[in-house]
Design an enzyme around this catalytic site. Structure first.
Site, PDB file in Angstrom:
ATOM      1  N   LYS A 120       0.719  -1.249  -0.047  1.00 17.64           N
ATOM      2  CA  LYS A 120      -0.049   0.086   0.124  1.00 17.64           C
ATOM      3  C   LYS A 120       1.056   1.184   0.047  1.00 17.64           C
ATOM      4  O   LYS A 120       0.701   2.281  -0.753  1.00 17.64           O
ATOM      5  CB  LYS A 120      -0.969   0.138   1.391  1.00 17.64           C
ATOM      6  CG  LYS A 120      -1.440   1.429   1.629  1.00 17.64           C
ATOM      7  CD  LYS A 120      -2.443   1.373   2.630  1.00 17.64           C
ATOM      8  CE  LYS A 120      -1.909   1.698   4.058  1.00 17.64           C
ATOM      9  NZ  LYS A 120      -1.504   3.048   4.242  1.00 17.64           N
ATOM     10  N   ASN A 121       1.856   1.298   1.019  1.00 12.26           N
ATOM     11  CA  ASN A 121       2.603   2.656   1.123  1.00 12.26           C
ATOM     12  C   ASN A 121       3.672   2.825  -0.144  1.00 12.26           C
ATOM     13  O   ASN A 121       3.870   3.955  -0.128  1.00 12.26           O
ATOM     14  CB  ASN A 121       3.329   2.503   2.458  1.00 12.26           C
ATOM     15  CG  ASN A 121       2.510   2.623   3.572  1.00 12.26           C
ATOM     16  OD1 ASN A 121       1.255   2.774   3.584  1.00 12.26           O
ATOM     17  ND2 ASN A 121       2.819   2.471   4.633  1.00 12.26           N
TER      18      ASN A 121
ATOM     19  N   ARG B 167      -3.987  10.802   4.753  1.00 12.01           N
ATOM     20  CA  ARG B 167      -2.635  11.491   5.367  1.00 12.01           C
ATOM     21  C   ARG B 167      -1.720  11.246   3.847  1.00 12.01           C
ATOM     22  O   ARG B 167      -0.746  12.256   3.621  1.00 12.01           O
ATOM     23  CB  ARG B 167      -1.955  11.145   6.309  1.00 12.01           C
ATOM     24  CG  ARG B 167      -0.659  11.957   6.446  1.00 12.01           C
ATOM     25  CD  ARG B 167       0.097  11.993   8.101  1.00 12.01           C
ATOM     26  NE  ARG B 167       1.263  12.424   8.114  1.00 12.01           N
ATOM     27  CZ  ARG B 167       1.610  13.665   8.426  1.00 12.01           C
ATOM     28  NH1 ARG B 167       0.567  14.487   8.723  1.00 12.01           N
ATOM     29  NH2 ARG B 167       2.895  14.105   8.417  1.00 12.01           N
TER      30      ARG B 167
ATOM     31  N   CYS C 214      -5.250   8.315   9.749  1.00  8.24           N
ATOM     32  CA  CYS C 214      -5.454   7.582  10.871  1.00  8.24           C
ATOM     33  C   CYS C 214      -5.204   8.388  12.170  1.00  8.24           C
ATOM     34  O   CYS C 214      -4.007   9.069  12.020  1.00  8.24           O
ATOM     35  CB  CYS C 214      -4.534   6.354  11.094  1.00  8.24           C
ATOM     36  SG  CYS C 214      -5.299   4.988  10.049  1.00  8.24           S
TER      37      CYS C 214
ATOM     38  N   ARG D  69       0.336  14.541  14.058  1.00  8.81           N
ATOM     39  CA  ARG D  69       0.884  14.159  12.833  1.00  8.81           C
ATOM     40  C   ARG D  69       1.086  15.693  12.043  1.00  8.81           C
ATOM     41  O   ARG D  69       0.384  15.803  11.177  1.00  8.81           O
ATOM     42  CB  ARG D  69       0.106  13.327  11.972  1.00  8.81           C
ATOM     43  CG  ARG D  69      -0.095  11.835  12.713  1.00  8.81           C
ATOM     44  CD  ARG D  69      -0.647  10.796  11.836  1.00  8.81           C
ATOM     45  NE  ARG D  69       0.381  10.206  10.865  1.00  8.81           N
ATOM     46  CZ  ARG D  69      -0.272   9.222  10.080  1.00  8.81           C
ATOM     47  NH1 ARG D  69      -1.498   8.923  10.099  1.00  8.81           N
ATOM     48  NH2 ARG D  69       0.725   8.540   9.436  1.00  8.81           N
TER      49      ARG D  69
ATOM     50  N   ASP E  26       3.834   0.038  12.610  1.00 10.34           N
ATOM     51  CA  ASP E  26       2.604  -0.386  12.061  1.00 10.34           C
ATOM     52  C   ASP E  26       2.339  -1.947  12.453  1.00 10.34           C
ATOM     53  O   ASP E  26       1.323  -2.311  12.067  1.00 10.34           O
ATOM     54  CB  ASP E  26       2.680  -0.145  10.457  1.00 10.34           C
ATOM     55  CG  ASP E  26       2.527   1.020  10.009  1.00 10.34           C
ATOM     56  OD1 ASP E  26       2.212   1.917  10.993  1.00 10.34           O
ATOM     57  OD2 ASP E  26       2.489   1.605   8.878  1.00 10.34           O
TER      58      ASP E  26
ATOM     59  N   ILE F 209       7.933   6.293  17.558  1.00 13.92           N
ATOM     60  CA  ILE F 209       7.455   7.039  16.511  1.00 13.92           C
ATOM     61  C   ILE F 209       6.079   8.054  16.706  1.00 13.92           C
ATOM     62  O   ILE F 209       6.203   8.866  16.581  1.00 13.92           O
ATOM     63  CB  ILE F 209       7.402   6.166  15.276  1.00 13.92           C
ATOM     64  CG1 ILE F 209       8.688   5.546  14.941  1.00 13.92           C
ATOM     65  CG2 ILE F 209       7.010   7.092  13.962  1.00 13.92           C
ATOM     66  CD1 ILE F 209       8.912   4.766  13.724  1.00 13.92           C
TER      67      ILE F 209
ATOM     68  N   ARG G 164      -9.150  -0.339   4.018  1.00 17.06           N
ATOM     69  CA  ARG G 164      -8.260   0.752   3.519  1.00 17.06           C
ATOM     70  C   ARG G 164      -6.884   0.150   3.009  1.00 17.06           C
ATOM     71  O   ARG G 164      -5.996   0.932   2.444  1.00 17.06           O
ATOM     72  CB  ARG G 164      -8.219   2.016   4.521  1.00 17.06           C
ATOM     73  CG  ARG G 164      -9.101   2.880   4.376  1.00 17.06           C
ATOM     74  CD  ARG G 164      -9.124   4.138   5.204  1.00 17.06           C
ATOM     75  NE  ARG G 164      -7.981   4.784   5.032  1.00 17.06           N
ATOM     76  CZ  ARG G 164      -7.320   5.754   5.505  1.00 17.06           C
ATOM     77  NH1 ARG G 164      -7.733   6.161   6.656  1.00 17.06           N
ATOM     78  NH2 ARG G 164      -6.174   6.318   5.299  1.00 17.06           N
TER      79      ARG G 164
END
Ligand code: UD1
Length: 450
Positions: free
Chosen positions: A27-28, A117, A141, A146, A335, A357, A428
């Site tokens: 996904k990323n 985002r 999210c 952020r 994650d 993080i 998602r």
């Protein structure tokens, strides 16, 4: 939109899953490669793109900006507005509605940008290509604060001017961006990608220091370099980028395959460690998963690592707790923190997870406690997990994409039938998750939650 939930028949701690589960494209990486298509003068074709909600939203963001986007069987084609028109001979929809010559619409769709985002990563390519971009403060999210200060400071360093009013930003560099030496005070994946994309078309050289080293960034740099960019150092803390001086990138018909999703693969490994008799995670990249496989192996999970597969077999001995500290790549991914917490609830002994993080990423602990897990949030960055505990059924609601999958894993190992509401959040990030997990021998179905 109808609200949906997953209903899962728990295995009550039995390790019965068998078979293979294939990992989809990341996904990323897919989201960022699609955002980078704005840098191109011709059609960018990506394969192995996951069929997930966030990718659909990114496609819509590009379409609203004027691109032609087609998706079929994991292949996404993005053509820039002027190119789509030139090849079809027809004016595209942006031109038809505006009456002006077609070009990218530099104002990002507010609704999508506020919900996802990753949309902010499109600001770099848009600014580099069109000399202007406007966008709202991005959403996504809820993972604690952020901010976007690194993006804005980077644009300023590259010579752009920023105007902000009511959380809406307009960034302009009408003469084009100029190379700069930028040190990122915090390692940020999104800021690294956005500034790398922007600098790719700038005038002169840009040096980006203290950048993120995620494999997705390496893949994106390779894609750009294959199409005319000059980016050195991807995968290391320093990027050296020689800008094209405003010349757009050209794919020339090449096709780019999205790398396997290491976060999905890691979640499947954790599920297999807890519930598999014999499961192989296929189409993955074990090199990208070392932080996860080494932690699981230390706990006693039996892993057989192949070239693009990892096999997990049930072991007789109980797993032993291992403490984990999340870190930028190549450290343990934040994650996978929530799925790892579920894993640790089944290990013998005490373990802590130190989240370095984000703050605000332990919201799952309260829900898992309702299932009888022993989890204590010590402070916004540390949770203590004492195991092993048998998990009881519960009706849960997914709080974010990644914790949602952790809840599914918890429901799978629990006693009785559980439900995980807010399936949209899991959709998602994960393609048709219920079908893929069912093939391993699970009873999991999607139901309307109304
Ligand atoms: C990406 C991933 C997300 C992952 C995260 C960290 C995508 C779509 N998402 O998110 O799944 O959890 O990396 O691995 O790729 N920060 C600032 N100022 C900024 C930007 C970031 O202070 O301008 C901070 C953030 O608040 C956070 C840290 O930097 O504390 C890292 O965030 P970042 O790497 O930017 O995360 P994303 O790129 O949003």
């Amino acid at each position: 939109m109808t609200r949906e939930k997953f209903v899962v028949e728990g295995l009550g701690g039995a390790k019965t899953l068998r078979g293979a589960v294939a990992v989809r494209g990341a996904k990323n990486a897919a989201l960022k490669c699609l955002a980078a298509s704005v840098l191109f003068e011709d059609t960018l074709v990506c394969t192995n793109v996951p069929d997930i909600e966030d990718v659909r939203r990114m496609g819509e963001l590009l379409q609203v900006a004027g691109a032609e986007v087609t998706t079929k069987d994991g292949v996404v084609r993005v053509s820039p507005p002027d190119f789509a028109q030139a090849t079809s001979g027809k004016p595209n929809s942006a031109e038809a509605t505006s009456g002006k010559p077609s070009a990218w619409n530099t104002s990002l769709d507010q609704t999508i940008a506020k919900r996802m985002r990753a949309s902010i990563v499109m600001t770099g390519p848009m600014l580099a290509r069109m000399g202007e971009v406007s966008f709202p403060y991005p959403g996504g999210c809820v993972l604690g604060e952020r901010p976007i200060d690194l993006f804005l400071a980077g644009f300023t360093a590259l010579g752009a001017k920023i105007v902000e009013a009511d959380d809406f930003f307009t960034v302009r560099a009408p003469q084009g961006l100029r190379g700069a030496h930028i040190f990122l005070p915090i390692v940020s994946v999104g800021a690294t990608e956005t500034l790398m994309f922007a600098a790719a078309l700038a005038h002169g050289e840009t040096i980006l220091e203290n950048v993120a080293m995620e494999p997705e960034i390496v893949a994106e740099a390779e894609l750009l370099n294959a199409c005319g960019a000059h980016i050195e150092g991807a995968g290391s803390p320093t990027l050296r980028i020689t800008g094209t001086g405003g010349v757009p990138l050209k794919a020339n018909g090449a096709v780019f395959s999205i790398i396997p999703d290491r976060l999905e693969a890691g979640s499947f490994l954790i599920l297999a460690a807890l519930a598999a008799e014999d499961v192989t995670v296929t189409k993955c990249e074990p090199k990208h998963l070392q932080a996860v496989t080494s932690s699981l192996a230390r706990a006693g999970v039996s892993l057989e690592i192949g070239t693009d597969t990892i096999r997990v077999r049930a072991s007789e001995k109980p797993y032993q707790s291992v403490s984990v500290r999340t870190h930028e790549y190549p450290g343990f991914p934040t994650d996978l923190q929530a799925p790892m917490a579920v894993f640790l609830s089944q290990c013998e002994g005490d373990a802590t997870i130190l989240e370095t993080i984000y703050d605000g990423r332990f919201r799952y602990a309260e829900d898992l406690r309702r299932m009888d897990a022993d989890m204590t949030v010590m402070n916004p960055h540390q949770v203590l997990i004492r195991g092993p505990r048998k998990l009881e059924r519960a009706n849960l609601e997914s709080p974010d994409i990644r914790a949602g999958l952790a809840y599914l894993i918890a429901a799978i190992i629990a006693e009785g039938t559980s439900s995980v509401d807010n399936a949209y959040l899991i959709d998602r990030g994960y393609e048709h998750i219920e079908d893929r997990l069912s093939s391993l021998g699970l009873h999991i179905k999607r139901e309307s939650s109304n």
